[in-house]
Design an enzyme around this catalytic site. Structure first.
Site, PDB file in Angstrom:
ATOM      1  N   LYS A 171       0.903  -1.227  -0.012  1.00  0.00           N
ATOM      2  CA  LYS A 171      -0.020   0.000   0.017  1.00  0.00           C
ATOM      3  C   LYS A 171       1.064   1.371  -0.018  1.00  0.00           C
ATOM      4  CE  LYS A 171      -1.692   2.782   2.692  1.00  0.00           C
ATOM      5  NZ  LYS A 171      -1.610   3.738   1.688  1.00  0.00           N
ATOM      6  N   GLY A 224       6.763   5.594   7.557  1.00  0.00           N
ATOM      7  CA  GLY A 224       6.018   6.665   7.749  1.00  0.00           C
ATOM      8  C   GLY A 224       6.122   7.293   8.976  1.00  0.00           C
ATOM      9  N   SER A 225       5.202   7.889   9.293  1.00  0.00           N
ATOM     10  CA  SER A 225       5.215   8.805  10.777  1.00  0.00           C
ATOM     11  C   SER A 225       5.262   7.974  12.108  1.00  0.00           C
ATOM     12  CB  SER A 225       4.118   9.771  10.723  1.00  0.00           C
ATOM     13  OG  SER A 225       2.849   9.101  10.884  1.00  0.00           O
ATOM     14  N   GLU A 246       9.711   1.995  10.217  1.00  0.00           N
ATOM     15  CA  GLU A 246      10.738   3.151   9.907  1.00  0.00           C
ATOM     16  C   GLU A 246       9.987   4.139   9.992  1.00  0.00           C
ATOM     17  OE1 GLU A 246      12.852   5.582   8.703  1.00  0.00           O
ATOM     18  OE2 GLU A 246      12.863   4.742   6.341  1.00  0.00           O
ATOM     19  N   CYS A 280      13.483  11.119   6.189  1.00  0.00           N
ATOM     20  CA  CYS A 280      13.366  10.864   7.608  1.00  0.00           C
ATOM     21  C   CYS A 280      14.734  10.742   8.148  1.00  0.00           C
ATOM     22  CB  CYS A 280      12.675   9.664   7.579  1.00  0.00           C
ATOM     23  SG  CYS A 280      13.582   8.152   6.620  1.00  0.00           S
ATOM     24  N   GLU A 379       9.789  16.864  14.408  1.00  0.00           N
ATOM     25  CA  GLU A 379      10.211  16.605  13.022  1.00  0.00           C
ATOM     26  C   GLU A 379       9.511  17.681  11.755  1.00  0.00           C
ATOM     27  OE1 GLU A 379       9.061  12.955  11.236  1.00  0.00           O
ATOM     28  OE2 GLU A 379      10.908  12.727  10.115  1.00  0.00           O
TER      29      GLU A 379
HETATM   30  P1  ADP Z   1       3.700  10.617   6.046  1.00  0.00           P
HETATM   31  O1  ADP Z   1       3.088  11.731   6.847  1.00  0.00           O
HETATM   32  O2  ADP Z   1       5.266  10.661   5.873  1.00  0.00           O
HETATM   33  O3  ADP Z   1       2.986  10.313   4.813  1.00  0.00           O
HETATM   34  P2  ADP Z   1       2.010   8.749   7.243  1.00  0.00           P
HETATM   35  O4  ADP Z   1       2.472   7.967   8.558  1.00  0.00           O
HETATM   36  O5  ADP Z   1       0.826   9.880   7.411  1.00  0.00           O
HETATM   37  O6  ADP Z   1       3.606   9.408   7.127  1.00  0.00           O
HETATM   38  O7  ADP Z   1       1.798   7.894   6.014  1.00  0.00           O
HETATM   39  C1  ADP Z   1       2.761   6.733   5.838  1.00  0.00           C
HETATM   40  C2  ADP Z   1       2.005   5.681   5.128  1.00  0.00           C
HETATM   41  O8  ADP Z   1       0.944   5.282   6.243  1.00  0.00           O
HETATM   42  C3  ADP Z   1       1.094   6.258   3.828  1.00  0.00           C
HETATM   43  O9  ADP Z   1       0.996   4.920   2.848  1.00  0.00           O
HETATM   44  C4  ADP Z   1      -0.402   6.304   4.488  1.00  0.00           C
HETATM   45  O10 ADP Z   1      -1.264   6.303   3.626  1.00  0.00           O
HETATM   46  C5  ADP Z   1      -0.388   5.190   5.535  1.00  0.00           C
HETATM   47  N1  ADP Z   1      -1.376   5.390   6.617  1.00  0.00           N
HETATM   48  C6  ADP Z   1      -1.760   6.399   7.019  1.00  0.00           C
HETATM   49  N2  ADP Z   1      -2.607   6.479   7.902  1.00  0.00           N
HETATM   50  C7  ADP Z   1      -2.758   5.006   8.355  1.00  0.00           C
HETATM   51  C8  ADP Z   1      -3.401   4.012   9.255  1.00  0.00           C
HETATM   52  N3  ADP Z   1      -4.084   4.467  10.119  1.00  0.00           N
HETATM   53  N4  ADP Z   1      -3.090   2.807   9.049  1.00  0.00           N
HETATM   54  C9  ADP Z   1      -2.094   2.356   8.198  1.00  0.00           C
HETATM   55  N5  ADP Z   1      -1.687   3.103   7.280  1.00  0.00           N
HETATM   56  C10 ADP Z   1      -1.851   4.392   7.371  1.00  0.00           C
END
Ligand code: ADP
Length: 476
Positions: A171, A224-225, A246, A280, A379
Protein backbone atom coordinates in the site's frame (compact mmCIF):
# COMPACT_ATOMS: atom_id res chain seq x y z
CA UNK A 1 -2.51 1.78 -15.12
CA UNK A 2 -4.34 3.89 -12.55
CA UNK A 3 -6.02 0.89 -10.98
CA UNK A 4 -5.23 -1.56 -8.25
CA UNK A 5 -2.80 -4.33 -9.16
CA UNK A 6 -3.97 -7.76 -8.04
CA UNK A 7 -2.92 -11.13 -9.49
CA UNK A 8 -0.97 -9.37 -12.27
CA UNK A 9 -4.16 -7.60 -13.42
CA UNK A 10 -5.09 -3.91 -13.23
CA UNK A 11 -8.52 -3.81 -11.59
CA UNK A 12 -10.98 -1.22 -10.27
CA UNK A 13 -11.73 -0.98 -6.57
CA UNK A 14 -14.64 -3.32 -5.76
CA UNK A 15 -16.96 -0.40 -5.04
CA UNK A 16 -15.78 1.50 -8.15
CA UNK A 17 -14.69 4.56 -6.15
CA UNK A 18 -11.76 6.65 -7.44
CA UNK A 19 -9.83 9.64 -6.14
CA UNK A 20 -8.13 12.52 -7.81
CA UNK A 21 -4.31 12.50 -7.82
CA UNK A 22 -2.93 16.05 -7.68
CA UNK A 23 0.36 17.45 -9.02
CA UNK A 24 1.81 19.44 -6.09
CA UNK A 25 3.60 21.86 -8.42
CA UNK A 26 0.49 22.88 -10.39
CA UNK A 27 -2.43 21.72 -8.23
CA UNK A 28 -3.84 20.12 -11.40
CA UNK A 29 -5.34 16.65 -11.53
CA UNK A 30 -2.91 14.05 -12.87
CA UNK A 31 -5.22 11.04 -12.91
CA UNK A 32 -8.15 9.32 -11.32
CA UNK A 33 -6.88 6.47 -9.18
CA UNK A 34 -8.89 3.50 -7.93
CA UNK A 35 -9.59 3.96 -4.24
CA UNK A 36 -9.31 0.58 -2.53
CA UNK A 37 -10.59 -0.37 0.90
CA UNK A 38 -10.57 -3.36 3.22
CA UNK A 39 -12.45 -5.59 0.79
CA UNK A 40 -9.83 -5.02 -1.91
CA UNK A 41 -7.10 -5.57 0.65
CA UNK A 42 -8.53 -8.96 1.61
CA UNK A 43 -8.74 -10.04 -2.06
CA UNK A 44 -5.10 -9.01 -2.46
CA UNK A 45 -4.04 -10.89 0.68
CA UNK A 46 -5.77 -14.03 -0.57
CA UNK A 47 -4.01 -13.68 -3.94
CA UNK A 48 -0.67 -13.24 -2.18
CA UNK A 49 -1.35 -16.22 0.08
CA UNK A 50 -2.20 -18.45 -2.90
CA UNK A 51 0.93 -17.26 -4.72
CA UNK A 52 3.12 -17.92 -1.69
CA UNK A 53 2.45 -21.68 -1.93
CA UNK A 54 4.66 -21.83 -5.03
CA UNK A 55 6.83 -18.69 -4.68
CA UNK A 56 7.95 -19.67 -1.19
CA UNK A 57 9.34 -22.91 -2.63
CA UNK A 58 11.26 -21.40 -5.56
CA UNK A 59 15.03 -21.47 -5.31
CA UNK A 60 16.78 -18.20 -4.61
CA UNK A 61 18.34 -18.53 -8.06
CA UNK A 62 14.90 -18.48 -9.70
CA UNK A 63 13.85 -15.45 -7.66
CA UNK A 64 17.14 -13.69 -8.35
CA UNK A 65 16.69 -14.04 -12.12
CA UNK A 66 13.36 -12.15 -11.96
CA UNK A 67 14.62 -9.46 -9.58
CA UNK A 68 17.68 -8.80 -11.74
CA UNK A 69 15.51 -8.54 -14.86
CA UNK A 70 13.22 -6.08 -13.06
CA UNK A 71 16.25 -3.95 -12.14
CA UNK A 72 17.23 -3.84 -15.82
CA UNK A 73 13.66 -2.93 -16.81
CA UNK A 74 13.73 0.01 -14.37
CA UNK A 75 17.02 1.22 -15.83
CA UNK A 76 15.67 0.92 -19.39
CA UNK A 77 12.54 2.91 -18.48
CA UNK A 78 14.20 5.36 -16.12
CA UNK A 79 13.26 8.50 -18.06
CA UNK A 80 9.54 7.71 -18.21
CA UNK A 81 9.41 6.50 -14.60
CA UNK A 82 11.30 9.56 -13.33
CA UNK A 83 8.93 11.94 -15.12
CA UNK A 84 5.91 10.36 -13.45
CA UNK A 85 7.68 10.67 -10.11
CA UNK A 86 8.24 14.40 -10.65
CA UNK A 87 4.57 14.83 -11.52
CA UNK A 88 3.28 13.03 -8.44
CA UNK A 89 5.89 14.13 -5.85
CA UNK A 90 7.15 17.49 -7.13
CA UNK A 91 10.81 16.58 -6.64
CA UNK A 92 13.41 17.81 -9.17
CA UNK A 93 13.92 15.52 -12.18
CA UNK A 94 17.57 14.82 -11.29
CA UNK A 95 16.52 13.60 -7.83
CA UNK A 96 13.78 11.42 -9.37
CA UNK A 97 16.27 9.83 -11.77
CA UNK A 98 18.69 9.23 -8.91
CA UNK A 99 15.95 7.58 -6.90
CA UNK A 100 15.01 5.19 -9.72
CA UNK A 101 18.68 4.27 -10.13
CA UNK A 102 18.84 3.37 -6.44
CA UNK A 103 15.56 1.43 -6.68
CA UNK A 104 17.02 -0.64 -9.54
CA UNK A 105 20.22 -1.18 -7.55
CA UNK A 106 18.17 -2.49 -4.61
CA UNK A 107 16.54 -5.14 -6.80
CA UNK A 108 19.90 -6.17 -8.24
CA UNK A 109 21.55 -6.30 -4.82
CA UNK A 110 18.79 -8.40 -3.30
CA UNK A 111 18.85 -10.70 -6.35
CA UNK A 112 22.41 -11.48 -5.28
CA UNK A 113 21.70 -11.56 -1.55
CA UNK A 114 18.84 -14.05 -2.02
CA UNK A 115 21.52 -16.73 -2.55
CA UNK A 116 23.25 -16.04 0.76
CA UNK A 117 20.67 -16.79 3.45
CA UNK A 118 23.04 -19.17 5.16
CA UNK A 119 21.94 -21.18 8.16
CA UNK A 120 24.33 -22.84 10.62
CA UNK A 121 25.02 -26.08 12.45
CA UNK A 122 25.53 -26.04 16.20
CA UNK A 123 27.75 -28.51 18.09
CA UNK A 124 25.67 -30.19 20.82
CA UNK A 125 26.51 -31.77 24.18
CA UNK A 126 25.13 -35.19 23.21
CA UNK A 127 26.68 -37.65 20.78
CA UNK A 128 23.25 -38.77 19.51
CA UNK A 129 21.98 -35.25 18.74
CA UNK A 130 22.50 -32.78 15.86
CA UNK A 131 21.25 -29.18 15.74
CA UNK A 132 20.99 -26.83 12.81
CA UNK A 133 19.33 -23.54 12.05
CA UNK A 134 17.65 -22.68 8.76
CA UNK A 135 15.87 -19.58 7.48
CA UNK A 136 12.43 -19.71 5.88
CA UNK A 137 10.22 -17.02 4.31
CA UNK A 138 7.45 -15.69 6.56
CA UNK A 139 4.65 -15.68 3.97
CA UNK A 140 2.49 -12.70 2.98
CA UNK A 141 3.97 -9.30 3.90
CA UNK A 142 2.03 -6.02 4.00
CA UNK A 143 4.19 -3.08 2.90
CA UNK A 144 2.87 0.38 3.77
CA UNK A 145 5.05 3.26 2.56
CA UNK A 146 5.23 7.06 2.65
CA UNK A 147 5.25 9.50 -0.27
CA UNK A 148 8.65 11.11 0.24
CA UNK A 149 10.50 8.44 -1.76
CA UNK A 150 7.79 6.98 -4.01
CA UNK A 151 10.07 4.32 -5.57
CA UNK A 152 12.85 3.88 -3.02
CA UNK A 153 10.59 3.26 0.00
CA UNK A 154 8.63 0.40 -1.56
CA UNK A 155 11.66 -0.95 -3.49
CA UNK A 156 13.65 -1.38 -0.28
CA UNK A 157 10.99 -3.57 1.31
CA UNK A 158 9.70 -5.34 -1.82
CA UNK A 159 13.15 -6.39 -3.07
CA UNK A 160 14.15 -7.79 0.34
CA UNK A 161 10.84 -9.59 0.91
CA UNK A 162 10.79 -11.09 -2.59
CA UNK A 163 14.40 -12.24 -2.25
CA UNK A 164 13.44 -13.91 1.03
CA UNK A 165 10.67 -15.85 -0.78
CA UNK A 166 7.72 -13.85 0.57
CA UNK A 167 4.75 -12.46 -1.33
CA UNK A 168 3.48 -8.92 -0.95
CA UNK A 169 0.41 -6.74 -0.54
CA UNK A 170 1.73 -3.21 -0.91
CA UNK A 171 0.00 0.00 0.00
CA UNK A 172 1.98 2.97 -1.26
CA UNK A 173 0.98 6.47 -0.21
CA UNK A 174 -2.19 7.80 -1.88
CA UNK A 175 -0.11 10.86 -2.87
CA UNK A 176 2.39 8.87 -4.93
CA UNK A 177 0.93 5.61 -6.29
CA UNK A 178 2.35 5.92 -9.83
CA UNK A 179 5.92 4.94 -8.92
CA UNK A 180 4.68 1.86 -7.06
CA UNK A 181 2.58 0.92 -10.10
CA UNK A 182 5.75 1.20 -12.22
CA UNK A 183 7.59 -1.10 -9.81
CA UNK A 184 4.78 -3.64 -10.19
CA UNK A 185 4.89 -3.25 -13.98
CA UNK A 186 8.67 -3.84 -13.97
CA UNK A 187 8.25 -7.04 -11.97
CA UNK A 188 5.35 -8.32 -14.06
CA UNK A 189 7.26 -7.70 -17.31
CA UNK A 190 10.18 -9.61 -15.82
CA UNK A 191 8.18 -12.78 -15.27
CA UNK A 192 6.93 -12.39 -11.68
CA UNK A 193 4.14 -14.97 -11.23
CA UNK A 194 0.64 -13.65 -10.55
CA UNK A 195 -0.25 -12.76 -6.99
CA UNK A 196 3.36 -12.46 -5.80
CA UNK A 197 3.13 -8.65 -5.66
CA UNK A 198 -0.20 -6.85 -5.31
CA UNK A 199 -0.63 -3.08 -4.99
CA UNK A 200 -3.61 -1.33 -3.48
CA UNK A 201 -4.12 2.33 -2.62
CA UNK A 202 -7.09 4.07 -1.08
CA UNK A 203 -8.49 4.31 2.42
CA UNK A 204 -5.28 4.02 4.44
CA UNK A 205 -6.82 3.38 7.86
CA UNK A 206 -9.20 0.73 6.50
CA UNK A 207 -6.46 -1.03 4.55
CA UNK A 208 -4.08 -0.91 7.53
CA UNK A 209 -6.76 -2.40 9.76
CA UNK A 210 -7.60 -5.09 7.19
CA UNK A 211 -3.91 -6.04 7.03
CA UNK A 212 -3.78 -6.35 10.82
CA UNK A 213 -6.98 -8.39 10.99
CA UNK A 214 -6.19 -10.87 8.22
CA UNK A 215 -4.41 -13.90 9.73
CA UNK A 216 -2.97 -14.82 6.31
CA UNK A 217 -0.79 -11.71 6.46
CA UNK A 218 2.21 -12.37 8.69
CA UNK A 219 4.01 -9.07 8.96
CA UNK A 220 3.65 -5.37 8.14
CA UNK A 221 6.65 -3.37 7.02
CA UNK A 222 5.81 0.29 7.56
CA UNK A 223 7.62 3.48 6.51
CA UNK A 224 5.98 6.67 7.73
CA UNK A 225 5.25 8.79 10.75
CA UNK A 226 5.73 7.76 14.36
CA UNK A 227 2.04 8.62 14.84
CA UNK A 228 0.83 5.95 12.38
CA UNK A 229 3.55 3.56 13.59
CA UNK A 230 1.97 3.70 17.03
CA UNK A 231 -1.51 3.03 15.58
CA UNK A 232 -0.12 -0.12 13.96
CA UNK A 233 1.60 -1.16 17.20
CA UNK A 234 -1.70 -0.76 19.04
CA UNK A 235 -3.49 -2.91 16.49
CA UNK A 236 -0.71 -5.50 16.36
CA UNK A 237 -0.88 -5.93 20.12
CA UNK A 238 -4.29 -7.54 19.57
CA UNK A 239 -3.57 -9.59 16.46
CA UNK A 240 0.14 -10.29 17.01
CA UNK A 241 0.99 -9.23 13.46
CA UNK A 242 4.75 -8.72 13.34
CA UNK A 243 6.02 -5.24 12.53
CA UNK A 244 9.07 -3.54 11.07
CA UNK A 245 8.81 0.20 11.58
CA UNK A 246 10.84 2.91 9.87
CA UNK A 247 9.49 6.06 11.50
CA UNK A 248 10.28 9.72 11.94
CA UNK A 249 13.61 11.37 12.68
CA UNK A 250 15.04 14.61 13.99
CA UNK A 251 18.69 14.35 13.03
CA UNK A 252 21.26 16.53 14.77
CA UNK A 253 24.31 17.80 12.88
CA UNK A 254 27.37 18.63 15.02
CA UNK A 255 29.76 21.02 13.32
CA UNK A 256 33.05 21.55 15.15
CA UNK A 257 35.33 24.55 14.75
CA UNK A 258 38.11 22.72 12.88
CA UNK A 259 36.15 22.39 9.61
CA UNK A 260 36.38 24.49 6.44
CA UNK A 261 33.37 26.63 7.36
CA UNK A 262 32.66 28.18 3.96
CA UNK A 263 32.91 24.92 2.05
CA UNK A 264 30.71 23.08 4.55
CA UNK A 265 28.11 25.85 4.64
CA UNK A 266 27.80 25.59 0.86
CA UNK A 267 27.15 21.83 0.80
CA UNK A 268 24.87 22.16 3.81
CA UNK A 269 22.55 24.35 1.74
CA UNK A 270 22.13 21.46 -0.71
CA UNK A 271 22.02 18.61 1.82
CA UNK A 272 19.39 20.17 4.07
CA UNK A 273 17.03 20.92 1.19
CA UNK A 274 17.29 17.60 -0.66
CA UNK A 275 13.70 16.56 -1.39
CA UNK A 276 12.66 19.81 0.29
CA UNK A 277 13.70 18.46 3.70
CA UNK A 278 11.02 15.75 3.42
CA UNK A 279 13.43 12.98 4.35
CA UNK A 280 13.40 10.89 7.54
CA UNK A 281 17.20 11.12 7.86
CA UNK A 282 17.21 14.81 6.83
CA UNK A 283 19.81 16.80 8.74
CA UNK A 284 17.54 18.97 10.89
CA UNK A 285 19.05 20.43 14.08
CA UNK A 286 22.31 22.17 13.20
CA UNK A 287 24.54 22.57 16.27
CA UNK A 288 27.47 24.83 15.38
CA UNK A 289 30.49 25.40 17.62
CA UNK A 290 30.24 28.91 19.13
CA UNK A 291 33.59 30.01 17.57
CA UNK A 292 32.27 29.60 14.03
CA UNK A 293 28.56 30.19 14.63
CA UNK A 294 28.28 33.65 13.08
CA UNK A 295 30.45 32.80 10.08
CA UNK A 296 28.45 29.63 9.43
CA UNK A 297 25.11 31.48 9.74
CA UNK A 298 26.19 34.19 7.29
CA UNK A 299 27.60 31.81 4.69
CA UNK A 300 24.81 29.26 4.79
CA UNK A 301 22.20 32.03 4.52
CA UNK A 302 23.91 33.43 1.44
CA UNK A 303 23.81 30.01 -0.26
CA UNK A 304 20.28 29.11 0.81
CA UNK A 305 18.90 32.41 -0.48
CA UNK A 306 20.33 31.49 -3.91
CA UNK A 307 18.55 28.12 -4.15
CA UNK A 308 16.20 27.92 -7.11
CA UNK A 309 12.62 26.99 -6.24
CA UNK A 310 10.29 25.73 -8.96
CA UNK A 311 8.62 22.95 -10.90
CA UNK A 312 10.84 19.84 -10.81
CA UNK A 313 11.00 19.84 -14.62
CA UNK A 314 12.65 23.28 -14.82
CA UNK A 315 16.37 23.35 -15.51
CA UNK A 316 18.51 24.02 -12.43
CA UNK A 317 15.71 23.73 -9.85
CA UNK A 318 17.00 22.69 -6.40
CA UNK A 319 13.74 22.73 -4.47
CA UNK A 320 10.27 21.69 -5.66
CA UNK A 321 6.92 22.11 -3.95
CA UNK A 322 5.93 20.42 -0.72
CA UNK A 323 3.81 17.33 -1.22
CA UNK A 324 0.44 18.77 -0.13
CA UNK A 325 -1.19 21.98 1.07
CA UNK A 326 -1.45 20.38 4.51
CA UNK A 327 2.29 19.73 4.62
CA UNK A 328 3.03 23.32 3.61
CA UNK A 329 0.69 24.62 6.30
CA UNK A 330 2.31 22.46 8.95
CA UNK A 331 5.76 23.93 8.11
CA UNK A 332 4.33 27.47 8.08
CA UNK A 333 2.82 26.84 11.51
CA UNK A 334 6.22 25.78 12.88
CA UNK A 335 7.78 28.94 11.45
CA UNK A 336 5.07 31.05 13.05
CA UNK A 337 5.77 29.42 16.40
CA UNK A 338 9.50 30.18 16.07
CA UNK A 339 8.67 33.84 15.34
CA UNK A 340 6.87 33.89 18.65
CA UNK A 341 9.96 32.38 20.29
CA UNK A 342 11.87 35.46 19.00
CA UNK A 343 14.08 33.40 16.74
CA UNK A 344 15.69 35.12 13.79
CA UNK A 345 14.48 34.07 10.33
CA UNK A 346 17.53 35.00 8.25
CA UNK A 347 15.98 34.14 4.89
CA UNK A 348 12.89 32.53 3.35
CA UNK A 349 9.85 31.04 5.03
CA UNK A 350 7.30 32.66 2.71
CA UNK A 351 5.51 31.70 -0.50
CA UNK A 352 7.85 32.73 -3.35
CA UNK A 353 6.66 35.61 -5.50
CA UNK A 354 4.53 34.63 -8.52
CA UNK A 355 4.14 31.10 -7.18
CA UNK A 356 0.64 31.16 -5.76
CA UNK A 357 -0.22 27.88 -7.53
CA UNK A 358 1.56 24.81 -6.16
CA UNK A 359 2.71 24.17 -2.61
CA UNK A 360 5.96 26.13 -2.79
CA UNK A 361 7.79 27.59 0.18
CA UNK A 362 10.99 29.65 0.01
CA UNK A 363 13.79 27.75 1.84
CA UNK A 364 14.29 29.25 5.29
CA UNK A 365 17.23 29.64 7.66
CA UNK A 366 16.39 30.27 11.33
CA UNK A 367 19.09 31.33 13.82
CA UNK A 368 19.53 32.09 17.53
CA UNK A 369 17.42 29.16 18.61
CA UNK A 370 17.18 27.74 22.09
CA UNK A 371 17.04 24.03 22.86
CA UNK A 372 13.43 24.52 23.98
CA UNK A 373 12.41 25.66 20.47
CA UNK A 374 9.72 23.81 18.58
CA UNK A 375 12.32 23.34 15.80
CA UNK A 376 14.40 21.24 18.20
CA UNK A 377 11.45 19.16 19.36
CA UNK A 378 9.42 18.38 16.24
CA UNK A 379 10.31 16.71 12.98
CA UNK A 380 9.97 19.53 10.42
CA UNK A 381 9.76 17.59 7.12
CA UNK A 382 10.12 20.83 5.17
CA UNK A 383 12.54 23.48 3.87
CA UNK A 384 13.73 25.02 7.14
CA UNK A 385 17.33 25.02 8.39
CA UNK A 386 17.49 25.72 12.16
CA UNK A 387 20.80 26.87 13.68
CA UNK A 388 21.76 26.27 17.32
CA UNK A 389 25.16 26.71 18.97
CA UNK A 390 27.22 24.63 21.39
CA UNK A 391 30.16 25.17 23.75
CA UNK A 392 32.08 21.90 23.61
CA UNK A 393 31.72 18.18 22.81
CA UNK A 394 29.87 17.45 26.06
CA UNK A 395 27.33 20.21 25.46
CA UNK A 396 26.87 19.09 21.84
CA UNK A 397 26.22 15.46 22.75
CA UNK A 398 23.70 16.32 25.47
CA UNK A 399 21.77 18.62 23.11
CA UNK A 400 21.91 16.19 20.19
CA UNK A 401 20.58 13.29 22.29
CA UNK A 402 17.79 15.44 23.75
CA UNK A 403 15.05 14.01 21.50
CA UNK A 404 12.59 11.14 21.43
CA UNK A 405 13.87 10.26 17.94
CA UNK A 406 16.95 8.19 17.15
CA UNK A 407 17.30 7.66 13.41
CA UNK A 408 20.32 9.54 12.01
CA UNK A 409 22.97 11.97 13.27
CA UNK A 410 25.84 13.75 11.52
CA UNK A 411 29.24 14.93 12.76
CA UNK A 412 31.64 17.23 10.93
CA UNK A 413 35.17 17.49 12.27
CA UNK A 414 38.76 16.78 11.24
CA UNK A 415 39.66 15.62 14.74
CA UNK A 416 39.67 11.82 14.91
CA UNK A 417 39.16 11.75 18.67
CA UNK A 418 36.13 14.03 18.46
CA UNK A 419 34.67 11.97 15.61
CA UNK A 420 35.02 8.68 17.46
CA UNK A 421 33.76 9.94 20.81
CA UNK A 422 30.80 11.69 19.22
CA UNK A 423 29.82 8.71 17.04
CA UNK A 424 29.91 6.33 19.99
CA UNK A 425 27.90 8.57 22.32
CA UNK A 426 25.16 9.64 19.91
CA UNK A 427 21.95 7.64 20.50
CA UNK A 428 21.02 7.11 16.88
CA UNK A 429 20.93 4.11 14.54
CA UNK A 430 22.84 5.78 11.69
CA UNK A 431 25.82 8.12 12.06
CA UNK A 432 27.39 10.08 9.20
CA UNK A 433 30.92 11.34 9.84
CA UNK A 434 31.87 14.05 7.38
CA UNK A 435 29.17 12.94 4.96
CA UNK A 436 25.48 13.47 4.23
CA UNK A 437 24.58 10.06 2.79
CA UNK A 438 25.39 7.52 5.51
CA UNK A 439 22.88 4.97 4.19
CA UNK A 440 23.46 2.48 1.39
CA UNK A 441 21.79 -0.47 -0.33
CA UNK A 442 24.23 -2.82 1.40
CA UNK A 443 24.02 -1.28 4.91
CA UNK A 444 21.48 -1.74 7.73
CA UNK A 445 19.08 1.21 8.07
CA UNK A 446 17.09 1.47 11.28
CA UNK A 447 16.15 3.77 14.12
CA UNK A 448 16.64 3.80 17.88
CA UNK A 449 14.08 5.15 20.35
CA UNK A 450 10.81 6.26 18.67
CA UNK A 451 12.34 6.15 15.19
CA UNK A 452 11.40 2.54 14.72
CA UNK A 453 12.22 -1.11 15.07
CA UNK A 454 13.89 -3.56 12.74
CA UNK A 455 16.14 -2.78 9.79
CA UNK A 456 15.88 -2.24 6.09
CA UNK A 457 18.59 -2.59 3.43
CA UNK A 458 21.62 -4.82 3.69
CA UNK A 459 21.44 -8.46 4.68
CA UNK A 460 19.51 -7.42 7.83
CA UNK A 461 16.74 -6.19 5.53
CA UNK A 462 16.19 -9.66 4.07
CA UNK A 463 16.14 -11.45 7.43
CA UNK A 464 13.28 -9.13 8.50
CA UNK A 465 11.12 -11.27 6.18
CA UNK A 466 12.41 -14.69 7.24
CA UNK A 467 11.85 -16.83 10.30
CA UNK A 468 14.71 -18.63 11.96
CA UNK A 469 14.03 -22.33 12.62
CA UNK A 470 15.98 -24.67 14.88
CA UNK A 471 16.00 -28.29 13.72
CA UNK A 472 17.19 -30.72 16.36
CA UNK A 473 17.64 -34.41 15.53
CA UNK A 474 17.86 -36.84 18.46
CA UNK A 475 18.34 -40.59 18.90
CA UNK A 476 21.10 -40.83 16.31
P1 ADP B 1 3.66 10.66 6.04
O1 ADP B 1 3.11 11.84 6.78
O2 ADP B 1 5.12 10.58 5.96
O3 ADP B 1 2.90 10.30 4.81
P2 ADP B 1 2.10 8.76 7.31
O4 ADP B 1 2.50 7.98 8.49
O5 ADP B 1 0.93 9.68 7.41
O6 ADP B 1 3.40 9.50 6.99
O7 ADP B 1 1.88 7.87 6.04
C1 ADP B 1 2.70 6.77 5.72
C2 ADP B 1 1.86 5.69 5.11
O8 ADP B 1 0.92 5.26 6.08
C3 ADP B 1 1.03 6.14 3.91
O9 ADP B 1 0.98 5.10 2.96
C4 ADP B 1 -0.33 6.37 4.52
O10 ADP B 1 -1.38 6.25 3.58
C5 ADP B 1 -0.38 5.26 5.55
N1 ADP B 1 -1.33 5.45 6.64
C6 ADP B 1 -1.87 6.58 7.11
N2 ADP B 1 -2.72 6.33 8.13
C7 ADP B 1 -2.71 4.98 8.31
C8 ADP B 1 -3.38 4.09 9.22
N3 ADP B 1 -4.22 4.52 10.15
N4 ADP B 1 -3.11 2.77 9.12
C9 ADP B 1 -2.25 2.31 8.19
N5 ADP B 1 -1.61 3.10 7.32
C10 ADP B 1 -1.83 4.42 7.37
Amino acid sequence: MNQLFINNQWVDAKDGVTYSLINPATEEEIANISNGNQEDCNVAVEAAHAAFQAWGKTTPYQRAAILKKAADYMRANLDVFAKDMVVESGKPLAEAKGEWTVAANLFEWYAEEAKRSYGKTIPTNRPDKRSSVIWQPMGVIGVITAWNFPAYNPARAWAAALAAGCTIVAKPSENTPLSAFHLAEALMKSGLPEGVVNVIVGDAAAIGEAMLQNPLLKKISFTGSTRVGKILMDGASKTYTKLSLELGGNAPVLIFDDVDVDALAKVTSIARFRNNGQVCIAPQRFYIHKNIYQQFCDTVTKHVSQLKVGNGFEEGVHVGPLITKKQKESVEKLLEETRQENANILTGGHTPENMQKGYFLQPAVVADLQQSSVLAKQEIFGPVLPLFSFEDLEDAIVKANDTEYGLAAYVFTNNLKTAIHASERLEFGIIGINEWAPHGTESPFGGWKQSGQGHESGSEGMYEYMEKKLISIGGL
